[in-house]
Design a protein around this motif. Structure first.
Motif, PDB file in Angstrom:
ATOM      1  N   GLY A 185     -14.890 -18.311   2.661  1.00 18.57           N
ATOM      2  CA  GLY A 185     -15.510 -19.315   1.783  1.00 18.57           C
ATOM      3  C   GLY A 185     -15.057 -19.186   0.342  1.00 18.57           C
ATOM      4  N   ASN A 186     -16.018 -19.080  -0.557  1.00 18.18           N
ATOM      5  CA  ASN A 186     -15.745 -18.972  -2.002  1.00 18.18           C
ATOM      6  C   ASN A 186     -15.876 -17.520  -2.476  1.00 18.18           C
ATOM      7  OD1 ASN A 186     -18.497 -18.971  -1.497  1.00 18.18           O
ATOM      8  ND2 ASN A 186     -19.024 -19.819  -3.490  1.00 18.18           N
ATOM      9  N   SER A 187     -15.756 -16.568  -1.536  1.00 20.33           N
ATOM     10  CA  SER A 187     -15.948 -15.160  -1.905  1.00 20.33           C
ATOM     11  C   SER A 187     -14.823 -14.652  -2.810  1.00 20.33           C
ATOM     12  CB  SER A 187     -15.985 -14.311  -0.636  1.00 20.33           C
ATOM     13  OG  SER A 187     -15.906 -12.951  -0.966  1.00 20.33           O
ATOM     14  N   ASN A 188     -15.187 -13.716  -3.694  1.00 17.53           N
ATOM     15  CA  ASN A 188     -14.187 -13.096  -4.569  1.00 17.53           C
ATOM     16  C   ASN A 188     -13.561 -11.855  -3.935  1.00 17.53           C
ATOM     17  OD1 ASN A 188     -14.610 -14.988  -6.575  1.00 17.53           O
ATOM     18  ND2 ASN A 188     -16.307 -13.838  -7.481  1.00 17.53           N
ATOM     19  N   LEU A 189     -13.920 -11.567  -2.664  1.00 16.15           N
ATOM     20  CA  LEU A 189     -13.438 -10.335  -2.038  1.00 16.15           C
ATOM     21  C   LEU A 189     -11.915 -10.231  -2.070  1.00 16.15           C
ATOM     22  CD1 LEU A 189     -14.184  -7.749  -0.372  1.00 16.15           C
ATOM     23  CD2 LEU A 189     -13.726  -9.120   1.658  1.00 16.15           C
ATOM     24  N   THR A 190     -11.237 -11.271  -1.630  1.00 13.99           N
ATOM     25  CA  THR A 190      -9.769 -11.166  -1.545  1.00 13.99           C
ATOM     26  C   THR A 190      -9.142 -11.046  -2.935  1.00 13.99           C
ATOM     27  OG1 THR A 190      -9.736 -13.546  -1.258  1.00 13.99           O
ATOM     28  CG2 THR A 190      -9.378 -12.212   0.724  1.00 13.99           C
ATOM     29  N   GLY A 191      -9.780 -11.640  -3.941  1.00 17.24           N
ATOM     30  CA  GLY A 191      -9.286 -11.499  -5.318  1.00 17.24           C
ATOM     31  C   GLY A 191      -9.297 -10.024  -5.730  1.00 17.24           C
ATOM     32  N   TYR A 192     -10.397  -9.341  -5.421  1.00 15.88           N
ATOM     33  CA  TYR A 192     -10.486  -7.912  -5.746  1.00 15.88           C
ATOM     34  C   TYR A 192      -9.473  -7.100  -4.934  1.00 15.88           C
ATOM     35  CZ  TYR A 192     -14.541  -8.331  -8.768  1.00 15.88           C
ATOM     36  OH  TYR A 192     -15.369  -8.631  -9.825  1.00 15.88           O
ATOM     37  N   LEU A 193      -9.306  -7.473  -3.668  1.00 15.10           N
ATOM     38  CA  LEU A 193      -8.357  -6.709  -2.834  1.00 15.10           C
ATOM     39  C   LEU A 193      -6.927  -6.907  -3.331  1.00 15.10           C
ATOM     40  CD1 LEU A 193      -9.895  -7.253   0.738  1.00 15.10           C
ATOM     41  CD2 LEU A 193     -10.118  -5.259  -0.762  1.00 15.10           C
ATOM     42  N   LEU A 194      -6.630  -8.119  -3.768  1.00 19.14           N
ATOM     43  CA  LEU A 194      -5.299  -8.374  -4.351  1.00 19.14           C
ATOM     44  C   LEU A 194      -5.082  -7.488  -5.568  1.00 19.14           C
ATOM     45  CD1 LEU A 194      -4.751 -12.229  -4.455  1.00 19.14           C
ATOM     46  CD2 LEU A 194      -3.350 -10.549  -3.258  1.00 19.14           C
ATOM     47  N   LYS A 195      -6.082  -7.448  -6.424  1.00 19.22           N
ATOM     48  CA  LYS A 195      -5.984  -6.630  -7.646  1.00 19.22           C
ATOM     49  C   LYS A 195      -5.799  -5.157  -7.301  1.00 19.22           C
ATOM     50  CE  LYS A 195      -8.806  -9.263 -10.816  1.00 19.22           C
ATOM     51  NZ  LYS A 195     -10.237  -9.444 -10.929  1.00 19.22           N
ATOM     52  N   SER A 196      -6.368  -4.715  -6.175  1.00 14.43           N
ATOM     53  CA  SER A 196      -6.221  -3.314  -5.773  1.00 14.43           C
ATOM     54  C   SER A 196      -4.879  -3.051  -5.103  1.00 14.43           C
ATOM     55  CB  SER A 196      -7.319  -2.913  -4.785  1.00 14.43           C
ATOM     56  OG  SER A 196      -8.559  -3.187  -5.314  1.00 14.43           O
ATOM     57  N   GLY A 197      -4.083  -4.118  -4.892  1.00 12.93           N
ATOM     58  CA  GLY A 197      -2.723  -3.906  -4.381  1.00 12.93           C
ATOM     59  C   GLY A 197      -2.509  -4.206  -2.910  1.00 12.93           C
ATOM     60  N   TYR A 198      -3.531  -4.717  -2.233  1.00 14.12           N
ATOM     61  CA  TYR A 198      -3.336  -5.068  -0.813  1.00 14.12           C
ATOM     62  C   TYR A 198      -2.395  -6.270  -0.717  1.00 14.12           C
ATOM     63  CZ  TYR A 198      -7.057  -1.821   0.233  1.00 14.12           C
ATOM     64  OH  TYR A 198      -7.805  -0.678   0.339  1.00 14.12           O
ATOM     65  N   THR A 199      -1.494  -6.215   0.254  1.00 19.10           N
ATOM     66  CA  THR A 199      -0.433  -7.238   0.277  1.00 19.10           C
ATOM     67  C   THR A 199      -0.485  -8.167   1.487  1.00 19.10           C
ATOM     68  OG1 THR A 199       1.003  -5.597   1.299  1.00 19.10           O
ATOM     69  CG2 THR A 199       1.220  -5.894  -1.092  1.00 19.10           C
ATOM     70  N   ASN A 200      -1.277  -7.827   2.497  1.00 19.74           N
ATOM     71  CA  ASN A 200      -1.313  -8.691   3.692  1.00 19.74           C
ATOM     72  C   ASN A 200      -2.736  -9.161   3.965  1.00 19.74           C
ATOM     73  OD1 ASN A 200       1.420  -8.873   4.587  1.00 19.74           O
ATOM     74  ND2 ASN A 200       1.286  -6.687   5.043  1.00 19.74           N
ATOM     75  N   LEU A 201      -3.122 -10.171   3.202  1.00 19.52           N
ATOM     76  CA  LEU A 201      -4.503 -10.649   3.275  1.00 19.52           C
ATOM     77  C   LEU A 201      -4.553 -12.044   3.878  1.00 19.52           C
ATOM     78  CD1 LEU A 201      -5.626  -9.621  -0.334  1.00 19.52           C
ATOM     79  CD2 LEU A 201      -6.077  -8.394   1.793  1.00 19.52           C
ATOM     80  N   ALA A 202      -5.604 -12.294   4.641  1.00 20.67           N
ATOM     81  CA  ALA A 202      -5.828 -13.637   5.190  1.00 20.67           C
ATOM     82  C   ALA A 202      -7.298 -13.994   5.001  1.00 20.67           C
ATOM     83  CB  ALA A 202      -5.473 -13.666   6.673  1.00 20.67           C
ATOM     84  N   ILE A 203      -7.541 -15.281   4.779  1.00 18.63           N
ATOM     85  CA  ILE A 203      -8.918 -15.780   4.719  1.00 18.63           C
ATOM     86  C   ILE A 203      -9.006 -16.932   5.704  1.00 18.63           C
ATOM     87  CG2 ILE A 203     -10.785 -16.645   3.253  1.00 18.63           C
ATOM     88  CD1 ILE A 203      -9.061 -16.133   0.841  1.00 18.63           C
ATOM     89  N   LEU A 204      -9.995 -16.864   6.566  1.00 16.49           N
ATOM     90  CA  LEU A 204     -10.238 -17.970   7.497  1.00 16.49           C
ATOM     91  C   LEU A 204     -11.559 -18.618   7.124  1.00 16.49           C
ATOM     92  CD1 LEU A 204      -9.853 -18.159  11.294  1.00 16.49           C
ATOM     93  CD2 LEU A 204     -12.142 -18.483  10.334  1.00 16.49           C
ATOM     94  N   ASP A 205     -11.570 -19.942   7.100  1.00 15.45           N
ATOM     95  CA  ASP A 205     -12.833 -20.648   6.889  1.00 15.45           C
ATOM     96  C   ASP A 205     -12.754 -22.012   7.557  1.00 15.45           C
ATOM     97  OD1 ASP A 205     -15.346 -19.992   4.849  1.00 15.45           O
ATOM     98  OD2 ASP A 205     -15.159 -22.114   5.368  1.00 15.45           O
TER      99      ASP A 205
END
Ligand SMILES: C[S@@+](CC[C@H](N)C(=O)[O-])C[C@H]1O[C@@H](n2cnc3c(N)ncnc32)[C@H](O)[C@@H]1O
Length: 204
Positions: free
Chosen positions: A51-71
């Motif tokens: 959804g509109n969560s900031n989780l992936t934004g924080y994970l990106l900032k921490s350096g994670y490179t393979n992220l997906a969001i399903l909604d």
């Protein structure tokens, strides 16, 4: 458009972040759990019903490179894409009902805060369980956060299923072992509270 998709597109077309009860500026409980796992930064992580969560934004900032969001809501993903700005390209956005999701890879971490609990029919829950049994790698992790048994009975005008850690453990017992669980009280943007149960599982 089916009813459920229509509902969620309507929510994200009409309400700001501060107008939806589940919004968190910083998803502290999820981030703490993920940090404790000390995952490799290139591991595959998916946020289900992100959804509109900031989780992936924080994970990106921490350096994670393979992220997906399903909604299920394309509007929600559009809004999240806009927040991520130039970092867009490192995230895979998937518009789908989770129950129709056919992953082409296996995930090291499956995160779901306040999406699984919208499944109220036995056959839907069974479908979700079969999906995670197939989609999470052997030894991989799954975080499921739902309203607890002292939490609300509805969310966004829809019925939900409340859980305890024991109940979640039982639902996922064939494929996963429960590593830890804790209760968390979410302060909504309207200064009310919602009781959640957070669970961390590992794929057997
Ligand atoms: C209560 S919100 C939680 C959003 C986010 N996980 C968070 O913690 O801020 C539930 C989210 O799940 C999405 N959703 C609801 N049912 C879904 C389904 N069957 N498949 C995929 N997404 C769904 C909604 O569009 C919404 O973004």
């Amino acid at each position: 458009m089916n009813d459920i998709k229509h509902h969620w597109e309507g929510v994200y077309n009409t309400k700001t972040d501060q107008e939806v009860s589940w919004y968190q500026e910083t998803p502290v409980a999820s981030l703490n759990l993920i940090n404790e796992l000390k995952l490799n930064k290139n591991y595959n992580i998916i946020d289900i019903g992100g959804g509109n969560s900031n989780l992936t934004g924080y994970l990106l900032k921490s350096g994670y490179t393979n992220l997906a969001i399903l909604d299920i809501s394309s509007k929600a993903l559009e809004r999240t894409k806009a927040k991520h700005g130039q970092r867009i390209s490192t995230i895979h956005y998937i518009t789908s009902n989770v129950l129709d999701f056919e992953p082409y890879l296996k995930y090291d971490l499956w995160h779901d805060r306040a999406t699984f609990h919208f499944l109220t029919k036995g056959e839907e829950i069974k479908k979700y369980v079969n999906l995670v049994n197939h989609a999470v790698k052997h030894g991989g992790y799954m975080i499921i956060a739902t309203f607890s048994e002292s939490g609300p009975k509805r969310c966004s005008g829809l019925d939900i299923t409340q859980y305890s850690a024991e109940k979640l453990k039982d639902v996922f017992k064939d494929g996963f072992k429960l590593i830890k669980s804790f209760e968390d009280t979410h302060q909504t943007p309207f200064n009310t509270t919602q009781d959640f149960i957070y669970t961390l599982f590992q794929k057997k």
